[in-house]
Write a protein that holds these residues in place. Structure first.
Motif, PDB file in Angstrom:
ATOM      1  N   GLY A 190     -15.490   2.520  14.104  1.00 57.83           N
ATOM      2  CA  GLY A 190     -15.925   1.645  15.191  1.00 57.83           C
ATOM      3  C   GLY A 190     -14.949   0.529  15.480  1.00 57.83           C
ATOM      4  N   GLY A 191     -13.661   0.796  15.300  1.00 61.04           N
ATOM      5  CA  GLY A 191     -12.646  -0.224  15.545  1.00 61.04           C
ATOM      6  C   GLY A 191     -12.347  -1.099  14.345  1.00 61.04           C
ATOM      7  N   ASN A 192     -13.130  -0.981  13.300  1.00 61.90           N
ATOM      8  CA  ASN A 192     -12.896  -1.748  12.072  1.00 61.90           C
ATOM      9  C   ASN A 192     -12.137  -0.905  11.059  1.00 61.90           C
ATOM     10  N   LEU A 193     -11.344  -1.559  10.238  1.00 63.38           N
ATOM     11  CA  LEU A 193     -10.519  -0.859   9.255  1.00 63.38           C
ATOM     12  C   LEU A 193     -11.355  -0.427   8.051  1.00 63.38           C
ATOM     13  N   GLN A 194     -11.239   0.850   7.683  1.00 62.75           N
ATOM     14  CA  GLN A 194     -11.984   1.400   6.546  1.00 62.75           C
ATOM     15  C   GLN A 194     -11.084   1.415   5.313  1.00 62.75           C
ATOM     16  N   TRP A 195     -11.544   0.802   4.233  1.00 67.38           N
ATOM     17  CA  TRP A 195     -10.754   0.786   3.008  1.00 67.38           C
ATOM     18  C   TRP A 195     -10.712   2.165   2.372  1.00 67.38           C
ATOM     19  N   ASP A 196      -9.591   2.448   1.719  1.00 68.21           N
ATOM     20  CA  ASP A 196      -9.427   3.682   0.956  1.00 68.21           C
ATOM     21  C   ASP A 196     -10.090   3.462  -0.411  1.00 68.21           C
ATOM     22  N   ARG A 197     -11.334   3.923  -0.549  1.00 68.12           N
ATOM     23  CA  ARG A 197     -12.136   3.601  -1.720  1.00 68.12           C
ATOM     24  C   ARG A 197     -11.533   4.050  -3.049  1.00 68.12           C
ATOM     25  N   PRO A 198     -11.002   5.278  -3.157  1.00 70.14           N
ATOM     26  CA  PRO A 198     -10.384   5.667  -4.440  1.00 70.14           C
ATOM     27  C   PRO A 198      -9.225   4.741  -4.827  1.00 70.14           C
ATOM     28  N   LYS A 199      -8.400   4.376  -3.837  1.00 71.57           N
ATOM     29  CA  LYS A 199      -7.278   3.486  -4.123  1.00 71.57           C
ATOM     30  C   LYS A 199      -7.756   2.072  -4.481  1.00 71.57           C
ATOM     31  N   VAL A 200      -8.805   1.621  -3.780  1.00 70.40           N
ATOM     32  CA  VAL A 200      -9.343   0.293  -4.073  1.00 70.40           C
ATOM     33  C   VAL A 200      -9.860   0.242  -5.508  1.00 70.40           C
ATOM     34  N   LYS A 201     -10.556   1.298  -5.939  1.00 70.67           N
ATOM     35  CA  LYS A 201     -11.071   1.340  -7.311  1.00 70.67           C
ATOM     36  C   LYS A 201      -9.931   1.310  -8.326  1.00 70.67           C
ATOM     37  N   GLN A 202      -8.872   2.092  -8.059  1.00 68.60           N
ATOM     38  CA  GLN A 202      -7.725   2.115  -8.973  1.00 68.60           C
ATOM     39  C   GLN A 202      -7.050   0.746  -9.020  1.00 68.60           C
ATOM     40  N   LEU A 203      -6.905   0.138  -7.858  1.00 69.51           N
ATOM     41  CA  LEU A 203      -6.288  -1.191  -7.782  1.00 69.51           C
ATOM     42  C   LEU A 203      -7.099  -2.214  -8.574  1.00 69.51           C
ATOM     43  N   VAL A 204      -8.404  -2.237  -8.374  1.00 72.09           N
ATOM     44  CA  VAL A 204      -9.260  -3.201  -9.053  1.00 72.09           C
ATOM     45  C   VAL A 204      -9.251  -2.969 -10.563  1.00 72.09           C
ATOM     46  N   ASP A 205      -9.266  -1.714 -10.999  1.00 69.27           N
ATOM     47  CA  ASP A 205      -9.195  -1.412 -12.433  1.00 69.27           C
ATOM     48  C   ASP A 205      -7.904  -1.950 -13.042  1.00 69.27           C
ATOM     49  N   GLN A 206      -6.797  -1.801 -12.331  1.00 77.93           N
ATOM     50  CA  GLN A 206      -5.519  -2.293 -12.836  1.00 77.93           C
ATOM     51  C   GLN A 206      -5.512  -3.822 -12.916  1.00 77.93           C
ATOM     52  N   LEU A 207      -6.108  -4.468 -11.929  1.00 79.36           N
ATOM     53  CA  LEU A 207      -6.174  -5.926 -11.958  1.00 79.36           C
ATOM     54  C   LEU A 207      -7.087  -6.416 -13.077  1.00 79.36           C
ATOM     55  N   LYS A 208      -8.234  -5.771 -13.235  1.00 85.27           N
ATOM     56  CA  LYS A 208      -9.171  -6.183 -14.281  1.00 85.27           C
ATOM     57  C   LYS A 208      -8.553  -6.077 -15.671  1.00 85.27           C
ATOM     58  N   ASN A 209      -7.728  -5.058 -15.869  1.00 84.78           N
ATOM     59  CA  ASN A 209      -7.105  -4.828 -17.175  1.00 84.78           C
ATOM     60  C   ASN A 209      -5.745  -5.504 -17.302  1.00 84.78           C
ATOM     61  N   ASP A 210      -5.371  -6.259 -16.253  1.00 80.01           N
ATOM     62  CA  ASP A 210      -4.086  -6.964 -16.257  1.00 80.01           C
ATOM     63  C   ASP A 210      -2.912  -6.011 -16.435  1.00 80.01           C
ATOM     64  N   GLU A 211      -2.988  -4.874 -15.757  1.00 76.13           N
ATOM     65  CA  GLU A 211      -1.927  -3.873 -15.811  1.00 76.13           C
ATOM     66  C   GLU A 211      -1.038  -3.994 -14.572  1.00 76.13           C
ATOM     67  N   PRO A 212       0.223  -3.552 -14.639  1.00 78.15           N
ATOM     68  CA  PRO A 212       1.066  -3.541 -13.447  1.00 78.15           C
ATOM     69  C   PRO A 212       0.411  -2.719 -12.334  1.00 78.15           C
ATOM     70  N   VAL A 213       0.440  -3.233 -11.128  1.00 78.23           N
ATOM     71  CA  VAL A 213      -0.192  -2.544  -9.987  1.00 78.23           C
ATOM     72  C   VAL A 213       0.751  -1.447  -9.477  1.00 78.23           C
ATOM     73  N   THR A 214       0.250  -0.216  -9.481  1.00 77.02           N
ATOM     74  CA  THR A 214       1.038   0.923  -8.989  1.00 77.02           C
ATOM     75  C   THR A 214       0.507   1.449  -7.665  1.00 77.02           C
ATOM     76  N   VAL A 215      -0.655   0.929  -7.248  1.00 79.57           N
ATOM     77  CA  VAL A 215      -1.273   1.387  -5.998  1.00 79.57           C
ATOM     78  C   VAL A 215      -0.460   0.842  -4.813  1.00 79.57           C
ATOM     79  N   THR A 216      -0.309   1.664  -3.788  1.00 79.22           N
ATOM     80  CA  THR A 216       0.371   1.237  -2.569  1.00 79.22           C
ATOM     81  C   THR A 216      -0.645   1.145  -1.439  1.00 79.22           C
ATOM     82  N   SER A 217      -0.269   0.412  -0.397  1.00 80.26           N
ATOM     83  CA  SER A 217      -1.171   0.243   0.733  1.00 80.26           C
ATOM     84  C   SER A 217      -0.706   0.999   1.953  1.00 80.26           C
ATOM     85  N   GLU A 218       0.277   1.887   1.780  1.00 86.17           N
ATOM     86  CA  GLU A 218       0.758   2.678   2.920  1.00 86.17           C
ATOM     87  C   GLU A 218      -0.272   3.722   3.297  1.00 86.17           C
TER      88      GLU A 218
END
Length: 380
Positions: free
Chosen positions: A351-379
Motif C-alpha cells: 500500500g505504498g509503505n515499505l515492507q521489512w524483510d522479516r528473515p533479515k530483520v530477525k538475523q540482524l536483531v539476533d546479531q545485535l543482541k549477541n553483540d556479534e559483527p553485523v553481516t546482514v545487508t540492506s540491499e
C-alpha cells in the motif's frame, strides 16, 4: 700542653696530639691557620657540603597537581551544567511488554519536525511550513547499537509498514488497544516517544536502552554553532519542498542548508530510502566534527555547540552527558569507517509503505543482541 718543636724537628707530629690539631699542609710553623666557616662534609665524599640542593621537581609537581584540580573542577562543572540542560521528558519505564535486554547499548535517535519556539520568519527561511503549534512527526529514526563488535547505525524509514501494538497512554496511563498496520512515524504522532519506542521494540524484538530526539530549531542552531558542517556530495539535487539546492562536490552546509539536506525526499526516485542514507551520512559527519579535538578541547567552540544542541534535546530520564557523549563518539566511529551504517532490510512495499524483510530483520536483531559483527545487508 706540649710546645711545638722548632728547627729540624718542626715537622715532627706528636703521636699523642689529636689528629684534628694537625697543621694543614703548606702552613707555616707558628702561624695560626684560619678555620673555614664551612663545616666538614659528611655526605657523598665531596670536600664541602652547602646544604640540600633546591627541589625543582617539587615545584613542577605542585603546578601539575594544581592544573589537574582545575581541569577536574571544570569537567565536573561542565558535566552538571550539561546534565541540567537535558530535557529528560521520556519515561521508558512506562513502556509495556518490553523485550529482554541484550549485550551492548541501543539508542533510538529521532529527528522530529517540531516547530516549537520558531517564529514565522524562521519557519519560512527553514522551509518547514506549518505553524508553531502544528502536531509533531518524526522525520528521521535510527537505532544506534554500541557494543564490543563496533557501532552499527540502522535507519528506520518513516514509511515502514509496521504494527502499532497495544500500549499504555503516556498521559492517561490507560492501556490502549492495538492499531494494526500503520506507517512507523504514525506511532509518534499518536502518542509521542513512548509509543514510538514500544512500536520499534514490538516490530524488531530489540530492547531500546535510551532515547534522544532533536527538533528543527535545535538541529539548525547546532550546525550554525559549529560554523557549518563540511560535506562531500556525490551528486547535486534540488527540492523546492525542503529548499535544497546543492551541487556535487565538497561544501560547507549552514543550519538551514543542513536541514534541507536531511529532509529532502522529493528529489529521489526511492524517496525515503535515499533520504535515510543522506541522514546517516550527515549525522555521522556532524558527530565526527563535533567530537573532534578542535571542538572538544576548545571551550569557545565546545560550549556554544553543546548549548545549541542541549537546549532542544529531549531524552529519556536515565540519559546523562556521559551516555550522550558515548553516543556521539560511536556515531563518529561510524563516519570514520570503524562501524557500519545501513537501512533496515526491506523486501518490497504494501500500500505504498515499505515492507521489512522479516528473515533479515530477525538475523540482524539476533546479531545485535549477541553483540556479534553485523553481516546482514540492506540491499534489495
Amino acid at each position: 700542653m706540649n710546645p711545638r718543636p722548632h728547627g729540624r724537628y718542626a715537622d715532627y707530629q706528636d703521636p699523642y696530639e689529636p689528629a684534628h690539631a694537625a697543621r694543614p699542609p703548606n702552613s707555616s710553623p707558628g702561624i695560626p691557620t684560619q678555620r673555614s666557616a664551612v663545616p666538614p662534609h659528611h655526605g657523598d665524599g665531596g670536600p664541602y657540603e652547602y646544604g640540600p640542593a633546591p627541589r625543582r621537581g617539587g615545584k613542577v609537581k605542585r603546578i601539575l597537581i594544581s592544573v589537574l584540580v582545575i581541569l577536574l573542577v571544570v569537567a565536573a562543572g561542565t558535566y552538571f551544567w550539561a546534565d541540567s540542560k537535558l530535557r529528560k521528558e521520556v519515561d521508558l519505564s512506562k513502556v509495556i511488554d518490553r523485550p529482554a535486554e541484550g549485550s551492548g547499548t541501543n539508542y533510538l535517535i529521532v529527528g522530529s519536525d517540531s516547530r516549537k519556539g520558531m517564529s514565522a520568519a524562521q519557519r519560512k527561511s527553514l522551509h518547514t511550513g506549518g505553524s508553531a503549534e502544528a502536531g509533531q512527526r518524526t522525520d528521521s529514526m535510527m537505532i544506534l547499537h554500541v557494543g564490543a563488535a563496533g557501532p552499527t547505525l540502522i535507519s528506520l524509514p518513516r514509511d515502514s509498514n509496521v504494527t502499532i501494538p497495544r500500549f499504555r497512554g503516556s498521559e492517561s496511563g490507560k492501556t490502549r488497544p492495538a492499531m494494526g498496520a500503520n506507517k512507523l512515524n504514525a506511532a509518534y504522532a499518536f502518542d509521542g516517544p513512548q509509543l514510538l519506542v514500544r512500536t520499534v521494540e514490538y516490530n524488531t524484538g530489540l530492547h531500546i536502552d535510551h532515547y534522544a530526539e532533536i527538533g528543527f530549531t535545535g538541529f539548525a542552531n547546532m550546525v550554525d554553532a559549529m560554523g557549518g558542517v563540511e560535506m562531500n556530495l556525490d551528486k547535486g539535487f534540488k527540492d523546492k519542498w525542503s529548499g535544497a539546492d546543492f551541487k556535487a562536490g565538497k561544501q560547507t552546509l549552514d543550519g538551514a542548508q543542513a536541514l534541507a539536506f536531511v529532509r529532502t525526499r522529493h528529489a529521489f526516485a526511492t524517496s525515503d530510502l535515499e533520504r535515510t542514507k543522506n541522514q546517516q551520512k550527515f549525522l555521522s559527519t556532524l558527530a565526527n566534527q563535533a567530537a573532534a579535538p578542535g571542538t572538544v578541547l576548545n571551550p569557545f567552540e565546545l560550549y556554544p555547540v553543546m548549548g545549541a544542541g542541549l537546549d532542544t534535546l529531549v531524552v529519556d530520564k536515565d540519559m546523562n552527558p556521559y551516555l550522550l557523549g558515548k553516543m556521539f563518539f560511536a556515531m563518529k566511529d561510524v563516519n570514520s569507517g570503524e562501524g557500519k551504517s545501513m537501512n533496515m532490510p526491506v523486501s518490497g512495499s504494501v500500500g505504498g509503505n515499505l515492507q521489512w524483510d522479516r528473515p533479515k530483520v530477525k538475523q540482524l536483531v539476533d546479531q545485535l543482541k549477541n553483540d556479534e559483527p553485523v553481516t546482514v545487508t540492506s540491499e534489495r
